[in-house]
Write a protein that holds these residues in place. Structure first.
Motif, PDB file in Angstrom:
ATOM      1  N   ALA A 108      50.706  21.670  -9.407  1.00 16.67           N
ATOM      2  CA  ALA A 108      51.670  21.070  -8.489  1.00 16.67           C
ATOM      3  C   ALA A 108      50.976  20.196  -7.449  1.00 16.67           C
ATOM      4  N   GLY A 109      49.842  20.686  -6.930  1.00 14.85           N
ATOM      5  CA  GLY A 109      49.098  19.905  -5.964  1.00 14.85           C
ATOM      6  C   GLY A 109      48.612  18.592  -6.550  1.00 14.85           C
ATOM      7  N   VAL A 110      48.228  18.615  -7.825  1.00 12.98           N
ATOM      8  CA  VAL A 110      47.778  17.403  -8.515  1.00 12.98           C
ATOM      9  C   VAL A 110      48.923  16.406  -8.632  1.00 12.98           C
ATOM     10  N   ALA A 111      50.096  16.898  -9.031  1.00 18.14           N
ATOM     11  CA  ALA A 111      51.252  16.010  -9.196  1.00 18.14           C
ATOM     12  C   ALA A 111      51.629  15.358  -7.864  1.00 18.14           C
ATOM     13  N   LEU A 112      51.678  16.153  -6.792  1.00 15.79           N
ATOM     14  CA  LEU A 112      52.055  15.610  -5.494  1.00 15.79           C
ATOM     15  C   LEU A 112      50.987  14.670  -4.937  1.00 15.79           C
ATOM     16  N   ASN A 123      56.531   7.392 -10.426  1.00 19.20           N
ATOM     17  CA  ASN A 123      57.974   7.263 -10.233  1.00 19.20           C
ATOM     18  C   ASN A 123      58.545   8.503  -9.557  1.00 19.20           C
ATOM     19  N   SER A 124      58.033   9.679  -9.947  1.00 25.15           N
ATOM     20  CA  SER A 124      58.509  10.937  -9.372  1.00 25.15           C
ATOM     21  C   SER A 124      57.526  12.050  -9.682  1.00 25.15           C
ATOM     22  N   ALA A 125      57.724  13.183  -9.012  1.00 22.46           N
ATOM     23  CA  ALA A 125      56.971  14.401  -9.308  1.00 22.46           C
ATOM     24  C   ALA A 125      57.950  15.556  -9.437  1.00 22.46           C
ATOM     25  N   ILE A 126      57.655  16.447 -10.366  1.00 20.55           N
ATOM     26  CA  ILE A 126      58.449  17.651 -10.582  1.00 20.55           C
ATOM     27  C   ILE A 126      57.485  18.819 -10.529  1.00 20.55           C
ATOM     28  N   ILE A 127      57.662  19.718  -9.559  1.00 28.29           N
ATOM     29  CA  ILE A 127      56.735  20.835  -9.449  1.00 28.29           C
ATOM     30  C   ILE A 127      57.471  22.151  -9.675  1.00 28.29           C
ATOM     31  N   ILE A 128      56.746  23.110 -10.225  1.00 32.79           N
ATOM     32  CA  ILE A 128      57.306  24.403 -10.608  1.00 32.79           C
ATOM     33  C   ILE A 128      56.438  25.499 -10.002  1.00 32.79           C
ATOM     34  N   GLY A 129      56.994  26.296  -9.098  1.00 37.16           N
ATOM     35  CA  GLY A 129      56.228  27.390  -8.500  1.00 37.16           C
ATOM     36  C   GLY A 129      54.889  26.951  -7.988  1.00 37.16           C
ATOM     37  N   GLY A 130      54.882  25.938  -7.127  1.00 34.04           N
ATOM     38  CA  GLY A 130      53.667  25.208  -6.804  1.00 34.04           C
ATOM     39  C   GLY A 130      52.557  25.970  -6.100  1.00 34.04           C
ATOM     40  N   LEU A 131      51.404  26.043  -6.766  1.00 35.96           N
ATOM     41  CA  LEU A 131      50.144  26.448  -6.156  1.00 35.96           C
ATOM     42  C   LEU A 131      49.319  25.187  -5.891  1.00 35.96           C
ATOM     43  N   GLY A 132      48.273  25.330  -5.121  1.00 31.58           N
ATOM     44  CA  GLY A 132      47.374  24.197  -4.923  1.00 31.58           C
ATOM     45  C   GLY A 132      47.940  23.125  -4.014  1.00 31.58           C
TER      46      GLY A 132
END
Length: 204
Positions: A108-112, A123-132
């Motif tokens: 999740a941290g990488v995506a954000l 275009n967007s980020a989708i995170i699931i139960g984000g760690l990091g």
């Protein structure tokens, strides 16, 4: 059209990835967490299902995982910035833009961070139960691209109040609680995961 296995050289090391390509300009990159690899997405047919919405879909084994060689430059476990650097180099190697990046758990941290560092590619980020994400809390208010935050109400790895915190810091985010699921919504309840992602993408 089938999901394909591929290998490319990035930063002098081999990177393995799965792909489902429709030949258009809209792209999804599906990341994995520290206990999985790209085939976790194949098991729920994610590349084909998302691809049929009109996207090219890519699921890499992150460097040091699965069939991809270790590369200290991209050691995302130590820094979301390094993971974001990998996403940028991966996208540029494949001539990808308009990225929708899915980051479960530690990814999740990488995506954000990718959205923060490379807004021209994302275009967007989708995170699931984000760690990091805690490493970049002070940067979350820089995000202007749409973000979908999915969290299981029974997540015993990362408490759901973390998701609420990220939502509060990202003005462009949507926060969805998924009842009765734990840390890996995409694997535990894939249909609910796909439905939420499709609704989010259709509203962009």
């Amino acid at each position: 059209m089938e999901v394909k296995e591929n290998k490319i050289d990035i930063g002098g090391k081999t990177v393995y990835y799965l792909s489902y390509e429709r030949g258009n300009m809209r792209n999804f990159i599906l990341l994995h967490d520290s206990k999985q690899r790209s085939d976790s997405w194949a098991k729920i047919d994610a590349l084909r299902k998302i691809g049929q919405w009109g996207f090219n879909v890519y699921a890499p084994d992150l460097p040091g995982f699965g069939n991809s060689e270790q590369n200290e430059k991209y050691n995302f476990g130590s820094s979301p910035s390094k993971g974001a650097s990998f996403i940028k180099d991966f996208a540029e190697k494949l001539y990808l833009s308009s990225l929708n990046i899915v980051g479960p758990s530690v990814s999740a941290g990488v995506a954000l961070k990718s959205v923060i560092d490379s807004p021209e590619l994302t275009n967007s980020a989708i995170i699931i139960g984000g760690l990091g994400v805690d490493h970049i809390l002070n940067e979350l208010n820089k995000i202007e691209k749409p973000v979908l935050i999915l969290w299981g109400t029974r997540d015993n790895i990362v408490p759901i109040d973390h998701g609420q915190k990220y939502h509060d810091l990202i003005a462009s985010s949507i926060f969805v609680r998924i009842d009765g699921t734990g840390h890996c919504i995409q694997l535990e309840k894939p249909d609910i995961f796909f439905n939420n992602v499709k609704k989010f993408i259709n509203n962009l």
